[in-house]
Design an enzyme around this catalytic site. Structure first.
Site, PDB file in Angstrom:
ATOM      1  N   GLU A   1     -31.670  22.768  16.268  1.00  0.00           N
ATOM      2  CA  GLU A   1     -31.466  23.219  14.878  1.00  0.00           C
ATOM      3  C   GLU A   1     -31.422  22.058  13.894  1.00  0.00           C
ATOM      4  O   GLU A   1     -31.303  22.260  12.693  1.00  0.00           O
ATOM      5  CB  GLU A   1     -30.241  24.126  14.753  1.00  0.00           C
ATOM      6  CG  GLU A   1     -28.994  23.624  15.413  1.00  0.00           C
ATOM      7  CD  GLU A   1     -27.856  24.641  15.430  1.00  0.00           C
ATOM      8  OE1 GLU A   1     -27.942  25.681  14.770  1.00  0.00           O
ATOM      9  OE2 GLU A   1     -26.857  24.368  16.121  1.00  0.00           O
TER      10      GLU A   1
ATOM     11  N   ARG B   1     -20.732  33.139  19.692  1.00  0.00           N
ATOM     12  CA  ARG B   1     -20.271  32.119  18.734  1.00  0.00           C
ATOM     13  C   ARG B   1     -18.774  31.915  18.941  1.00  0.00           C
ATOM     14  O   ARG B   1     -17.953  32.626  18.369  1.00  0.00           O
ATOM     15  CB  ARG B   1     -20.554  32.581  17.303  1.00  0.00           C
ATOM     16  CG  ARG B   1     -22.032  32.641  16.950  1.00  0.00           C
ATOM     17  CD  ARG B   1     -22.192  32.998  15.471  1.00  0.00           C
ATOM     18  NE  ARG B   1     -23.520  32.719  14.978  1.00  0.00           N
ATOM     19  CZ  ARG B   1     -24.446  33.646  14.759  1.00  0.00           C
ATOM     20  NH1 ARG B   1     -24.189  34.902  15.015  1.00  0.00           N
ATOM     21  NH2 ARG B   1     -25.641  33.308  14.286  1.00  0.00           N
TER      22      ARG B   1
ATOM     23  N   ASN C   1     -31.858  29.478  11.795  1.00  0.00           N
ATOM     24  CA  ASN C   1     -31.140  29.499  10.506  1.00  0.00           C
ATOM     25  C   ASN C   1     -30.936  28.075  10.015  1.00  0.00           C
ATOM     26  O   ASN C   1     -31.278  27.726   8.891  1.00  0.00           O
ATOM     27  CB  ASN C   1     -29.768  30.175  10.633  1.00  0.00           C
ATOM     28  CG  ASN C   1     -29.856  31.566  11.215  1.00  0.00           C
ATOM     29  OD1 ASN C   1     -30.915  32.158  11.220  1.00  0.00           O
ATOM     30  ND2 ASN C   1     -28.750  32.073  11.728  1.00  0.00           N
ATOM     31  N   ASP C   2     -30.340  27.257  10.884  1.00  0.00           N
ATOM     32  CA  ASP C   2     -30.085  25.875  10.478  1.00  0.00           C
ATOM     33  C   ASP C   2     -31.358  25.050  10.488  1.00  0.00           C
ATOM     34  O   ASP C   2     -31.564  24.214   9.611  1.00  0.00           O
ATOM     35  CB  ASP C   2     -29.029  25.239  11.395  1.00  0.00           C
ATOM     36  CG  ASP C   2     -27.633  25.644  10.966  1.00  0.00           C
ATOM     37  OD1 ASP C   2     -27.365  25.614   9.751  1.00  0.00           O
ATOM     38  OD2 ASP C   2     -26.821  26.019  11.834  1.00  0.00           O
TER      39      ASP C   2
ATOM     40  N   ARG D   1     -21.708  29.351  23.424  1.00  0.00           N
ATOM     41  CA  ARG D   1     -21.930  28.155  22.625  1.00  0.00           C
ATOM     42  C   ARG D   1     -20.581  27.497  22.322  1.00  0.00           C
ATOM     43  O   ARG D   1     -19.643  28.181  21.909  1.00  0.00           O
ATOM     44  CB  ARG D   1     -22.622  28.530  21.308  1.00  0.00           C
ATOM     45  CG  ARG D   1     -22.906  27.303  20.463  1.00  0.00           C
ATOM     46  CD  ARG D   1     -23.680  27.646  19.235  1.00  0.00           C
ATOM     47  NE  ARG D   1     -22.843  28.311  18.239  1.00  0.00           N
ATOM     48  CZ  ARG D   1     -23.310  28.742  17.069  1.00  0.00           C
ATOM     49  NH1 ARG D   1     -24.588  28.624  16.780  1.00  0.00           N
ATOM     50  NH2 ARG D   1     -22.513  29.328  16.198  1.00  0.00           N
TER      51      ARG D   1
ATOM     52  N   ARG E   1     -30.068  28.459   1.733  1.00  0.00           N
ATOM     53  CA  ARG E   1     -30.516  29.789   1.309  1.00  0.00           C
ATOM     54  C   ARG E   1     -29.414  30.607   0.641  1.00  0.00           C
ATOM     55  O   ARG E   1     -29.673  31.654   0.066  1.00  0.00           O
ATOM     56  CB  ARG E   1     -31.097  30.552   2.478  1.00  0.00           C
ATOM     57  CG  ARG E   1     -30.095  31.009   3.468  1.00  0.00           C
ATOM     58  CD  ARG E   1     -30.778  31.867   4.433  1.00  0.00           C
ATOM     59  NE  ARG E   1     -30.085  31.732   5.697  1.00  0.00           N
ATOM     60  CZ  ARG E   1     -30.274  32.525   6.685  1.00  0.00           C
ATOM     61  NH1 ARG E   1     -31.160  33.466   6.590  1.00  0.00           N
ATOM     62  NH2 ARG E   1     -29.604  32.375   7.787  1.00  0.00           N
TER      63      ARG E   1
ATOM     64  N   CYS F   1     -32.453  32.141  18.645  1.00  0.00           N
ATOM     65  CA  CYS F   1     -31.234  32.908  18.354  1.00  0.00           C
ATOM     66  C   CYS F   1     -30.905  32.940  16.869  1.00  0.00           C
ATOM     67  O   CYS F   1     -29.848  33.400  16.480  1.00  0.00           O
ATOM     68  CB  CYS F   1     -30.060  32.386  19.169  1.00  0.00           C
ATOM     69  SG  CYS F   1     -29.596  30.712  18.748  1.00  0.00           S
TER      70      CYS F   1
HETATM   71  C1  PEP Z   1     -28.793  29.169  13.771  1.00  0.00           C
HETATM   72  O1  PEP Z   1     -28.528  28.156  13.133  1.00  0.00           O
HETATM   73  O2  PEP Z   1     -29.915  29.722  13.737  1.00  0.00           O
HETATM   74  C2  PEP Z   1     -27.775  29.801  14.630  1.00  0.00           C
HETATM   75  C3  PEP Z   1     -28.053  30.812  15.419  1.00  0.00           C
HETATM   76  O3  PEP Z   1     -26.520  29.313  14.519  1.00  0.00           O
HETATM   77  P1  PEP Z   1     -25.472  29.814  13.410  1.00  0.00           P
HETATM   78  O4  PEP Z   1     -26.142  30.901  12.633  1.00  0.00           O
HETATM   79  O5  PEP Z   1     -24.256  30.248  14.148  1.00  0.00           O
HETATM   80  O6  PEP Z   1     -25.260  28.547  12.636  1.00  0.00           O
HETATM   81 MG    MG Z   2     -26.706  27.092  13.580  1.00  0.00          MG
END
Ligand code: PEP
Ligand code: MG
Length: 587
Positions: A435, A300, A458-459, A336, A469, A506
């Site tokens: 995402e 990141r 996650n996103d 990234r 969340r 990821c």
């Molecule tokens: C995600 O969105 O799943 C991701 C890995 O990116 P970040 O958590 O850095 O937004």
């Molecule tokens: Mg993300």
């Protein structure tokens, strides 16, 4: 002896029970003692001697740390030597002594206060924490003004280190001695040097305890639970017993898990999978590999911006990327490009306040608006790719046009590098994060434009289910196993495979045993996660038979709710492979 329980942030998992050792703190003087002009000369000599002595000590400590725990932890001392060698520091101190005719002690205290004030005005947490480096160097100088030989250090007994803000050099030195059972600190969080070091040395640590230094004295009994972020002061016998049992269970489990680092990542019937690490700092690379990572699946890069109050230069980017690429070689590193904007706002980027940041100028949207900055980052990533183990990963892609624009910029940067005769990987793989639901729905089109995909669950889940969340009112709706999420994931994975392209997950789903099993059943073979979860996921997947999992997931996809899916999978897996969820909640 009073019994107390305190909550903080668990930054390094595990449990330790032992006696308190409070770290020494230099209290800077507030007494401004006037001196005569003839004494000024003497003070200037004292100052220079203290600086010289501090330099000598730093070099010795640096070598000791290098020898004991490795070069990657000794760079702190190089940074400290640089602070000491900074002429503006020396001239500021000398000016105070000369102009105000004061003792060196007061000049150092004054410079210390000035520096702390500047650091504290910085909004970003990571950078604010770097104030401890300056504090550290000035404390050493201060102590060296009254050089009375080596201060009596701790007696070498195993103890729990308790402090207000463990200075980085103190952390490196003390933690490397092997007699620190745990660490409990008033301030700090996940990204502090102490936290990173404690994690990589396997020392349980809780930070952000606010006032533990005021609640304990040397010799008190302490339980530090770095998994739950709790510290217990002077526990009654029953509680001590309870935690001794917990500790044993945890240590056994950890030993068992650690063994998996050396074992092959494949299922019972020999299907290979690959655990990768999500990292935010270059210092985490070694920990990742020691836990069984087969590469850095997500770096990141926005954390480079969090480190400084000014924008990072191409060299700043390059230094970090090439260090990670070298340390990970020959394994791959997925870098990234910055995912800033939205709620990850940074002062130096001067992003205007947006009414709805999660749907605003984030990640690639931001990079494509500030193309000069974006090209600086792309150039640095390309230069770091010379060894051919670097991959480019673009966050928050929404439509195909964005990929086209990124490709044009990459071509421009490649041309510039060729002109300058700088080496890079001509075939550096380009991937995008899936995402945004709109991108997910056109995965079949997107995948043709790139070399690989990485699913940011996650996103993706937050946008797909329209659930934040971190909002307690609706977080119960954030369900990775919601049937619609599973259908979407299935579509993405199949679309990638149809084109013969690699697809990684990821997001945090990859780090949860049950979800990772589901992802495996859907065809995922690359799982990128916070390194401390790698052993757990490896153990879960190694205890399964691929054929069984695929069949179970196929059946689960027909169910109507996340709860039904979860219960069905757990029951079906437990019947055949009970070890898969063994203590699944403990890292
Ligand atoms: C995600 O969105 O799943 C991701 C890995 O990116 P970040 O958590 O850095 O937004
Ligand atoms: Mg993300």
């Amino acid at each position: 002896m009073e019994y107390f329980r305190l909550r903080g942030i668990g930054v390094s998992p595990g449990i330790s029970i032992g006696e308190v050792l409070l770290t020494e703190r230099v209290v800077f003087t507030s007494r401004k003692e006037k001196i005569s002009s003839s004494q000024v000369k003497q003070e200037l000599i004292r100052l220079r001697n203290a600086i010289e002595r501090t330099k000598e000590q730093l070099v010795i400590i640096r070598e000791e740390v290098k020898r004991k725990i490795g070069e990657e932890h000794s760079f702190i001392f190089d940074a400290h030597l640089l602070i000491l060698e900074d002429n503006s520091l020396l001239s500021r101190l000398e000016r105070i002594i000369k102009e105000e005719r004061t003792r060196t002690e007061w000049a150092i205290s004054r410079v210390h206060d000035e520096a702390i004030e500047i650091f504290e005005s910085i909004a970003d947490e990571y950078f604010r924490q770097r104030k401890s480096d300056v504090s550290d160097v000035l404390s050493k100088m201060y102590r060296n003004l009254e050089f009375t030989g080596q201060k009596k250090e701790d007696d070498g007994e195993d103890r729990i280190l308790v402090g207000h803000d463990l200075l980085p050099s103190e952390a490196a030195l003390r933690l490397s001695r092997g007699n620190v059972l745990a660490v409990a600190i008033d301030v700090g969080g996940q990204t502090s040097h102490t936290a990173i070091l404690a994690r990589s040395l396997n020392i349980p640590a809780v930070m952000g305890l606010r006032n533990i230094t005021q609640k304990v004295k040397n010799g008190d009994c302490l339980i530090v639970d770095g998994t739950d972020g709790e510290v217990i002061i002077n526990p009654p016998l029953a509680i001590k017993k309870e935690f001794t049992g917990k500790k044993k269970k945890y240590d056994d489990y950890r030993k068992e898990l650690r063994k998996t680092a050396k074992l092959s990542p494949s299922t019972l019937d020999g299907v290979k999978f690959s655990p990768l690490a999500n990292i935010e700092l270059p210092e985490e690379v070694n920990l990742a590999f020691s836990l069984g990572a087969e590469g850095i699946g997500l770096f990141r890069s926005e954390f480079i911006y969090f480190k400084n109050s000014t924008l990072p230069s191409e060299e700043d980017h390059f230094r970090i990327y090439s260090r990670i690429a070298k340390e990970a070689y020959p394994f791959p590193v997925y870098i990234r490009t910055v995912d800033v904007g939205g709620e990850k706002s940074l002062q130096q980027l001067k992003i205007e306040k947006e009414p709805n940041p999660a749907l605003g100028l984030r990640a690639i949207r931001f990079s494509l608006r500030d193309r000069e900055q974006f090209k600086i980052q792309l150039r640095a990533i390309l230069r770091a790719s010379a060894q051919k183990n670097v991959r480019l990963l673009i966050p928050m892609i929404t439509e195909i046009e964005e990929i086209g624009e990124v490709k044009l910029l990459i071509d421009e940067v490649k041309e510039e590098l060729r002109e300058k005769r700088l080496e890079f990987d001509e075939d550096i793989p380009l991937g995008v994060m899936i995402e945004v639901p709109a991108a997910a729905a056109i995965t079949d089109i997107i995948v043709k434009e790139v070399d690989y995909l990485s699913i940011g669950t996650n996103d993706l889940i937050q946008y797909y289910l329209a659930v934040d969340r971190s909002n307690e009112l609706v977080s119960y709706l954030f369900k990775p196993l919601h049937p619609s999420v599973l259908r979407l994931l299935k579509f993405i994975i199949e679309a990638a495979h149809k084109e013969g392209k690699e697809v990684t997950v990821c997001g945090e789903m990859a780090a949860d045993s049950l979800s990772a099993i589901v992802l495996f059943g859907l065809g995922i073979r690359k799982f990128s996660m916070n390194p401390i979860f790698i052993p757990r996921i490896k153990k879960a997947l190694r205890s399964l038979e691929s054929k069984t999992v695929v069949k179970i997931i196929q059946k689960a996809m027909k169910l109507k709710t996340a709860q039904e899916i979860e219960e069905f999978i757990i029951e079906s897996i437990l019947v055949k492979h009970p070890e898969a969820f063994l203590m699944g909640k403990i890292t």
